[in-house]
Design a protein around this motif. Structure first.
Motif, mmCIF file in Angstrom:
data_model
loop_
_atom_site.group_PDB
_atom_site.id
_atom_site.type_symbol
_atom_site.label_atom_id
_atom_site.label_comp_id
_atom_site.label_asym_id
_atom_site.label_seq_id
_atom_site.Cartn_x
_atom_site.Cartn_y
_atom_site.Cartn_z
ATOM 1 N N LEU A 131 -38.130 28.522 -8.713
ATOM 2 C CA LEU A 131 -36.862 29.142 -9.111
ATOM 3 C C LEU A 131 -36.608 30.425 -8.322
ATOM 4 O O LEU A 131 -35.470 30.702 -7.922
ATOM 5 N N VAL A 132 -37.668 31.206 -8.106
ATOM 6 C CA VAL A 132 -37.535 32.430 -7.301
ATOM 7 C C VAL A 132 -37.105 32.083 -5.880
ATOM 8 O O VAL A 132 -36.202 32.708 -5.309
ATOM 9 N N LEU A 163 -46.142 28.339 -13.730
ATOM 10 C CA LEU A 163 -46.045 29.271 -12.605
ATOM 11 C C LEU A 163 -45.377 28.629 -11.395
ATOM 12 O O LEU A 163 -44.588 29.269 -10.691
ATOM 13 N N ILE A 195 -41.695 28.632 -11.931
ATOM 14 C CA ILE A 195 -41.149 29.981 -11.733
ATOM 15 C C ILE A 195 -41.036 30.300 -10.246
ATOM 16 O O ILE A 195 -40.013 30.834 -9.787
#
Length: 622
Positions: free
Chosen positions: A455-456, A449, A452
């Motif tokens: 990356l967002v 998580l 992620i």
């Protein structure tokens, strides 16, 4: 009234937000249900690991529960301070981010998100599991029942915070009343009997010890019992949901939740020892929950027993509501910092963060499907995220008090530091004790998580860098765009598109695809229908471009033509106008082809910044 209004209630205006804020009476079922319901399975989880000790194991539930209550008290004090220091909410994530840095903040965020997903799945699964133990014939419908309850809880939470609290009010307070009444009656009977009460219904006989007492066994029992502490951070995440003064109301609500939970844990431990009640092996013949044994021993199997068991089953199934109350708020805080999709920070029709509710429902549903809705398979993953967040929150508060100083800051630093050490050690114990049982999955999910979210954030930063501009409007070399219109045949829709294009630019091209199946009617009529009126008005008439398509492709020839125009006109903006029929009723759209939507999508994905796609809708009459 529309179906949406019937299911979710009427839309609420932004200015109605204050009316949606809640009092402690509703705050307990919304933010405290997970913590309170854990009294139904936390002590049992600890007692289950003490089964190998036989009757001797029952005595150890008291010191284990006392240890958990002391840890709970430290965490409670910490979160009271967090609420006052960070009244905007955000809990562990906000505290860790502002005081420890980005990475610890993301670790707290990921830990809490995993914990909330597990809270939703475990709560529903535990409720259904308890129901099945009472009605074994329902076992084959375990997953279906879990998903049905998940859908129900999701719909309730989409109705708004205040409505949710009202719906869950009765079952929550019935559960609290039944358990506290059982404990009070049990304590009175125990004291009256000199510490050795006679049970109304004798609990199952305990077998002989099959294992010697060891520190590791006690630590494992403690780790399992710590599941009773999950959910206590919920109030600190949702401070802004309470009536003003929000921080004072939230602290009072937290005090009530923790006080009731402590009373339940202490009472269950005391009475389990007094009545010699131990856990029975889950999934085996003769299984009976610890609370069921206690109720039967203290009150018998009468009406009170039935009502109490019913309230326990209901509250366990509805305990997922705490996750639904907090997960969207946590996601909103993370999204506002750019680490999650911005849509998670947008409120829906009932002033709740709708996309967060949907996200949690999907994740919890996936988890229930993967594990078949069986509680025993989910429990080992539980509590790791919660205690990780506790540790980071309290470590962050130490830095907070060190930075702000002031009266009492040294004492607060000591309490938070003690709490960070205690919960940090608990994380290690829980991880080691439950690693082989499935806690390793949590160790993969949390870093995953975090990756992620990073990356967002990187994507949003790249987008901002590309589109942000600080200079004034550039009006040099302004040239009307080259207008391209897709034309199927001469119609009112085509005329509307041509008029719009000619009002913007004098350079208009109508593109028609001839697949060899239709006549050349459009080409033969173009001069009379379009060119002549244009010349009479002193305008340059739109040119007609006919693209041959022997293989009956329609979208590909247009796409290739537009992309070729882009290459041959490197200094021109190209606007592609796509006429589209719009039906008044959604089901009538099924009668039309959707080439326009496909062409628009392909142009958006394959073109560059110089291509603009414009819809020209024609609304059909009823």
């Amino acid at each position: 009234m529309s179906l949406m209004d019937l299911l979710l209630g009427r839309p609420l205006a932004t200015e109605e937000e204050k009316a949606e804020r809640i009092t402690p009476a509703k705050g307990i079922p919304i933010f405290g249900l997970d913590a309170l319901s854990s009294a139904a399975y936390g002590p049992e989880a600890a007692l289950t690991l003490l089964i190998p000790l036989g009757m001797a194991g029952v005595a150890y539930i008291v010191p284990i529960s006392i240890s958990i209550i002391i840890l709970l008290a430290i965490v409670y004090i910490s979160y009271r301070q967090t609420i006052m220091a960070y009244p905007q909410g955000g809990g562990s994530y906000t505290v860790a981010s502002e005081n420890l840095g980005v990475w610890p903040g993301l670790l707290a965020a990921a830990s809490l998100m995993v914990d909330y997903v597990l809270t939703a799945a475990v709560g529903i699964s535990a409720g259904v599991g308890a129901l099945i133990s009472a009605v074994p014939a329902l076992e084959k419908h375990t997953l279906a029942l879990c998903l049905a309850i998940l859908i129900m809880v999701t719909l309730v939470n989409l109705r708004g915070v205040s409505a949710t609290g009202g719906i869950f009010l009765a079952p929550t307070y019935l559960f609290i009343f039944c358990l506290l009444a059982m404990i009070a009656l049990g304590v009175i009977k125990t004291l009256a009997a000199g510490g050795h009460p006679i049970p109304v219904v004798a609990p199952p006989h305990l077998g002989a010890a099959t294992e010697a007492l060891g520190i590791w066994l006690l630590l494992r029992a403690f780790a399992s019992g710590c599941t009773a502490m999950t959910g206590v951070e919920a109030v600190s995440n949702g401070v802004m949901a309470f009536k003003e003064p929000a921080s004072v109301t939230a602290r009072f609500t937290l005090t009530l939740v923790i006080g009731i939970l402590m009373a339940m844990l202490a009472g269950i431990a005391f009475l389990a020892k007094a009545y010699s009640i131990a856990a029975t092996a889950p999934g085996e013949a003769g299984y009976q929950s610890v609370l069921s044994q206690l109720l039967a021993a203290i009150t018998g199997n009468g009406i009170f027993y039935g009502v109490s068991i019913g309230s326990i089953l209901l509250v366990l199934a509805l305990s997922a509501n705490t996750a639904f109350a907090d997960f969207p708020r946590l996601s909103r805080a993370i999204a506002e910092n750019g680490f999650l999709p911005h849509g998670l920070a947008i409120r829906g029709r009932r002033l709740v963060y709708t996309q967060g509710v949907y996200a949690l429902a999907l994740l919890a549903g996936a988890l229930l499907i993967v594990f078949g809705g069986v509680t025993d398979r989910l429990i080992p993953l539980y509590a790791v995220g919660a205690f990780m967040a506790f540790t980071l929150s309290q470590a962050g508060m130490v830095i907070h008090w060190k930075r702000v100083r002031g009266a009492g800051s040294s004492r607060s630093m000591f309490v938070n530091g003690l709490g960070a050490v205690a919960t940090g050690l608990t994380v290690i114990v829980v991880l080691i004790a439950k690693f082989a049982e499935g806690a390793w999955i949590t160790l993969l999910l949390i870093p995953g998580l975090i990756v992620i979210m990073r990356l967002v954030k990187r994507h949003y930063d790249q987008v901002a860098e590309e589109v942000n501009i600080g200079a004034r409007l550039n009006i040099a070399d302004l040239t009307p765009p080259l207008m391209v219109i897709t034309v199927d045949r001469w119609s009112r829709v085509t005329q509307k598109a041509l008029r719009f294009a000619m009002a913007i630019s004098s350079d208009v091209l109508a593109v028609h695809v001839d697949s060899g199946q239709e006549s050349d009617t459009l080409a033969s009529q173009w001069d009379d229908l379009v060119e002549v009126p244009s010349r009479q008005a002193g305008l340059a008439g739109p040119g007609l471009v006919v693209l041959k398509s022997p293989y009956r492709f329609v979208i590909r020839p247009i796409l290739e033509y537009v992309l070729d125009l882009e290459k041959t006109h490197p200094r021109r903006q190209i606007a592609v106008l796509i006429p589209e029929l719009v039906e008044r009723r959604w089901y009538l759209n099924l009668l039309h082809n959707h080439r326009s939507a496909v062409l628009k999508a392909l142009l958006l994905f394959q073109g560059d910044r110089r291509i603009t796609v414009i819809n020209i809708p024609w609304y059909l009459a009823d």
